[in-house]
Design a protein around this motif. Sequence first.
Motif, PDB file in Angstrom:
ATOM      1  N   ASN A  84      -7.979   3.437  -6.597  1.00  0.00           N
ATOM      2  CA  ASN A  84      -7.971   3.322  -8.085  1.00  0.00           C
ATOM      3  C   ASN A  84      -7.143   4.830  -8.261  1.00  0.00           C
ATOM      4  O   ASN A  84      -7.133   4.866  -9.346  1.00  0.00           O
ATOM      5  CB  ASN A  84      -9.213   3.822  -8.304  1.00  0.00           C
ATOM      6  N   THR A  85      -6.429   5.399  -7.425  1.00  0.00           N
ATOM      7  CA  THR A  85      -5.215   6.119  -8.068  1.00  0.00           C
ATOM      8  C   THR A  85      -4.591   6.177  -8.755  1.00  0.00           C
ATOM      9  O   THR A  85      -4.185   7.100 -10.110  1.00  0.00           O
ATOM     10  CB  THR A  85      -4.736   6.696  -6.812  1.00  0.00           C
ATOM     11  N   PHE A  86      -3.807   4.944  -9.055  1.00  0.00           N
ATOM     12  CA  PHE A  86      -2.840   4.587  -9.939  1.00  0.00           C
ATOM     13  C   PHE A  86      -3.655   4.175 -11.834  1.00  0.00           C
ATOM     14  O   PHE A  86      -2.197   4.640 -12.463  1.00  0.00           O
ATOM     15  CB  PHE A  86      -2.360   3.584  -9.399  1.00  0.00           C
ATOM     16  N   LEU A  96      -1.534  20.901  -7.273  1.00  0.00           N
ATOM     17  CA  LEU A  96      -2.439  21.486  -5.590  1.00  0.00           C
ATOM     18  C   LEU A  96      -2.405  19.924  -5.212  1.00  0.00           C
ATOM     19  O   LEU A  96      -2.134  18.653  -5.465  1.00  0.00           O
ATOM     20  CB  LEU A  96      -3.265  21.082  -6.096  1.00  0.00           C
ATOM     21  N   ILE A  97      -2.928  19.305  -3.947  1.00  0.00           N
ATOM     22  CA  ILE A  97      -3.245  18.138  -2.718  1.00  0.00           C
ATOM     23  C   ILE A  97      -5.031  17.993  -2.624  1.00  0.00           C
ATOM     24  O   ILE A  97      -5.683  19.002  -3.164  1.00  0.00           O
ATOM     25  CB  ILE A  97      -2.805  18.739  -2.092  1.00  0.00           C
ATOM     26  N   ALA A  98      -5.534  17.007  -3.682  1.00  0.00           N
ATOM     27  CA  ALA A  98      -6.647  17.132  -3.432  1.00  0.00           C
ATOM     28  C   ALA A  98      -7.165  15.436  -2.940  1.00  0.00           C
ATOM     29  O   ALA A  98      -6.386  14.820  -3.498  1.00  0.00           O
ATOM     30  CB  ALA A  98      -7.523  16.937  -4.741  1.00  0.00           C
ATOM     31  N   LEU A 135       0.835  -1.087  -0.177  1.00  0.00           N
ATOM     32  CA  LEU A 135       0.046   0.130   0.149  1.00  0.00           C
ATOM     33  C   LEU A 135       0.824   1.658   0.178  1.00  0.00           C
ATOM     34  O   LEU A 135       2.442   1.047   0.211  1.00  0.00           O
ATOM     35  CB  LEU A 135      -0.811  -0.077   1.700  1.00  0.00           C
ATOM     36  N   TYR A 136       0.114   2.557  -0.484  1.00  0.00           N
ATOM     37  CA  TYR A 136       0.626   3.470  -0.328  1.00  0.00           C
ATOM     38  C   TYR A 136       1.590   3.395   0.982  1.00  0.00           C
ATOM     39  O   TYR A 136       0.885   3.865   1.699  1.00  0.00           O
ATOM     40  CB  TYR A 136       0.056   4.845  -0.280  1.00  0.00           C
ATOM     41  N   GLY A 137       2.549   4.267   1.645  1.00  0.00           N
ATOM     42  CA  GLY A 137       3.245   4.508   2.805  1.00  0.00           C
ATOM     43  C   GLY A 137       2.082   5.736   3.574  1.00  0.00           C
ATOM     44  O   GLY A 137       1.850   4.676   4.310  1.00  0.00           O
ATOM     45  N   PHE A 170      -7.326  -2.191  -0.833  1.00  0.00           N
ATOM     46  CA  PHE A 170      -6.432  -2.341  -1.818  1.00  0.00           C
ATOM     47  C   PHE A 170      -6.489  -1.115  -2.395  1.00  0.00           C
ATOM     48  O   PHE A 170      -7.504  -0.438  -2.360  1.00  0.00           O
ATOM     49  CB  PHE A 170      -6.502  -3.614  -1.942  1.00  0.00           C
ATOM     50  N   GLU A 171      -5.229  -1.448  -3.428  1.00  0.00           N
ATOM     51  CA  GLU A 171      -5.049  -0.640  -4.792  1.00  0.00           C
ATOM     52  C   GLU A 171      -4.453  -1.149  -5.594  1.00  0.00           C
ATOM     53  O   GLU A 171      -4.680  -2.540  -5.361  1.00  0.00           O
ATOM     54  CB  GLU A 171      -3.818  -0.196  -4.479  1.00  0.00           C
ATOM     55  N   THR A 172      -5.099  -1.585  -6.188  1.00  0.00           N
ATOM     56  CA  THR A 172      -4.607  -2.067  -7.688  1.00  0.00           C
ATOM     57  C   THR A 172      -5.198  -0.885  -9.506  1.00  0.00           C
ATOM     58  O   THR A 172      -5.556  -0.647  -9.062  1.00  0.00           O
ATOM     59  CB  THR A 172      -5.286  -3.016  -7.925  1.00  0.00           C
TER      60      THR A 172
HETATM   61  C1  LIG Z   1      -0.496   9.781  -3.396  1.00  0.00           C
HETATM   62  C2  LIG Z   1      -1.386   8.859  -2.760  1.00  0.00           C
HETATM   63  C3  LIG Z   1      -2.692   8.667  -1.979  1.00  0.00           C
HETATM   64  C4  LIG Z   1      -2.629  10.349  -0.790  1.00  0.00           C
HETATM   65  O1  LIG Z   1      -2.965  11.106  -1.260  1.00  0.00           O
HETATM   66  P1  LIG Z   1      -2.341  12.320  -0.923  1.00  0.00           P
HETATM   67  O2  LIG Z   1      -3.376  13.591  -1.924  1.00  0.00           O
HETATM   68  O3  LIG Z   1      -0.893  12.915  -1.386  1.00  0.00           O
HETATM   69  O4  LIG Z   1      -2.743  13.148   0.462  1.00  0.00           O
HETATM   70  C5  LIG Z   1      -2.620   7.901  -1.059  1.00  0.00           C
HETATM   71  N1  LIG Z   1      -3.059   6.203  -2.333  1.00  0.00           N
HETATM   72  C6  LIG Z   1      -2.291   6.573  -3.559  1.00  0.00           C
HETATM   73  C7  LIG Z   1      -2.084   4.796  -4.468  1.00  0.00           C
HETATM   74  C8  LIG Z   1      -1.233   7.631  -3.496  1.00  0.00           C
HETATM   75  O5  LIG Z   1      -0.008   7.562  -4.470  1.00  0.00           O
END
Ligand SMILES: *Cc1c(COP(=O)(O)O)cnc(C)c1O
Length: 405
Positions: free
Chosen positions: A198-200, A230-232, A124-126, A167-169
């Motif tokens: 689902n960030t990736f 920006l951060i969101a 997972l993301y740290g 989880f992330e995938t």
């Molecule tokens: C960057 C990231 C986060 C955290 O998001 P922030 O916008 O930096 O607070 C969470 N999950 C994944 C997979 C990320 O890459």
Amino acid sequence: MSSTEIPRGEIKEFETRCLHLSPELERKRFSETYGAVSFPIFQTAAFVHPGVRDDYIPGQDHISLSAGHNYTRESNPTRSHLESLVAQLENGEEALASASGMAAISLLLNLFDAGDDILVDADLYGGSVRIFNDLGGKRGLRFERRDFTRPENLSSLKLNNLKAVYFETPTNPMTRVVDIERMAKFAHERGALCIVDNTFLSPYFQNPLDFGADIVVHSGTKFLAGHHDLIAGFLVLRDKILAERLRALSTAVGSALAPFDAWLTIRGIKTLALRMQRAQENAFEIVEWLQKQPRVKRVCYPGLKNSDAYAIMKKQARGFGAMISFELDSKERAIAALTGVKTILFAESLGGAETLLTYPIAQTHASVPKEALDAIQLNDRILRLSVGIENVQDLVSDLDQAING
Ligand SMILES: *Cc1c(COP(=O)(O)O)cnc(C)c1O
């Protein structure tokens, strides 16, 4: 209050949905904003009340909701427009925009009580690991880490109070792939929620709700906003009741996204499809080049054929994204590459127009315990590349001089 009601089926194509809501909602918003093509920034803390409602119950109700918005901590038109867009792109009922991805994830923790079990993937993301261990642990939530790429090993787990799987995938940074449908089934059979970061891939390449997930998490900072400016964060939900609960929590703690950053995110999303296509094209060429380099010992990318990961990707995603991790032949070479790149930037984020190179072990994963790093084979020779939209030949030449020069 909710302003993300999405009449379905009117705007079908993803590229169009990045720019337009349904014709019905578009007409409504033009009539409320003087026909402004670019949605205005409602840079205001408060909204004037037109009166006091007749059916107002003291101590229970807000005095008036007739103007639609009261106070920006609770709701704001610019943020609501963005939430409608993101809900639409993820095929969800509602979306909540937060001040960061971590603010979105910490809102989620409020859904659980002391003694609840939450099963999380090994990779997972740290920042997620840190908040689960520290904040979650303090509140008595019990986090179990397991390898979700081997779901057959999960069935024997004894978790009497399982409330969620998370989880992330593909995962960050090792781009391992988890079968969303299988994990959603696992969660639902035990009465738990399935939550997917689902960030990736962004909604352009993957919609976890379509495969049974209950909640989608995004760091909107990354591909959605897409410009490293920006951060969101977002939560996207299928269930309106759960969405309302989270919205009430967001109002209570004050973690919603500011109007200006909401507006920048709306602007970023306009080009999401174009950026994702170009970044992925570049990523494929870079992967091909990396695989031919003698000093590169391993390349992790979910678009590499003939793996279990590839088969799952073909089932649940429309593309493979633009995140690559690769292992060099020594720690010294990895560190030299970080400082040797000239066009590519050595910086800690991902998903923007500019290509960034990151050193996960010392950056994103600095707070992850050694055993956990070993379990996912994350070592000090691994670099992570977030491929941007530059000319790909410039990117390859830059990597060449940084690795081989
Ligand atoms: C960057 C990231 C986060 C955290 O998001 P922030 O916008 O930096 O607070 C969470 N999950 C994944 C997979 C990320 O890459």
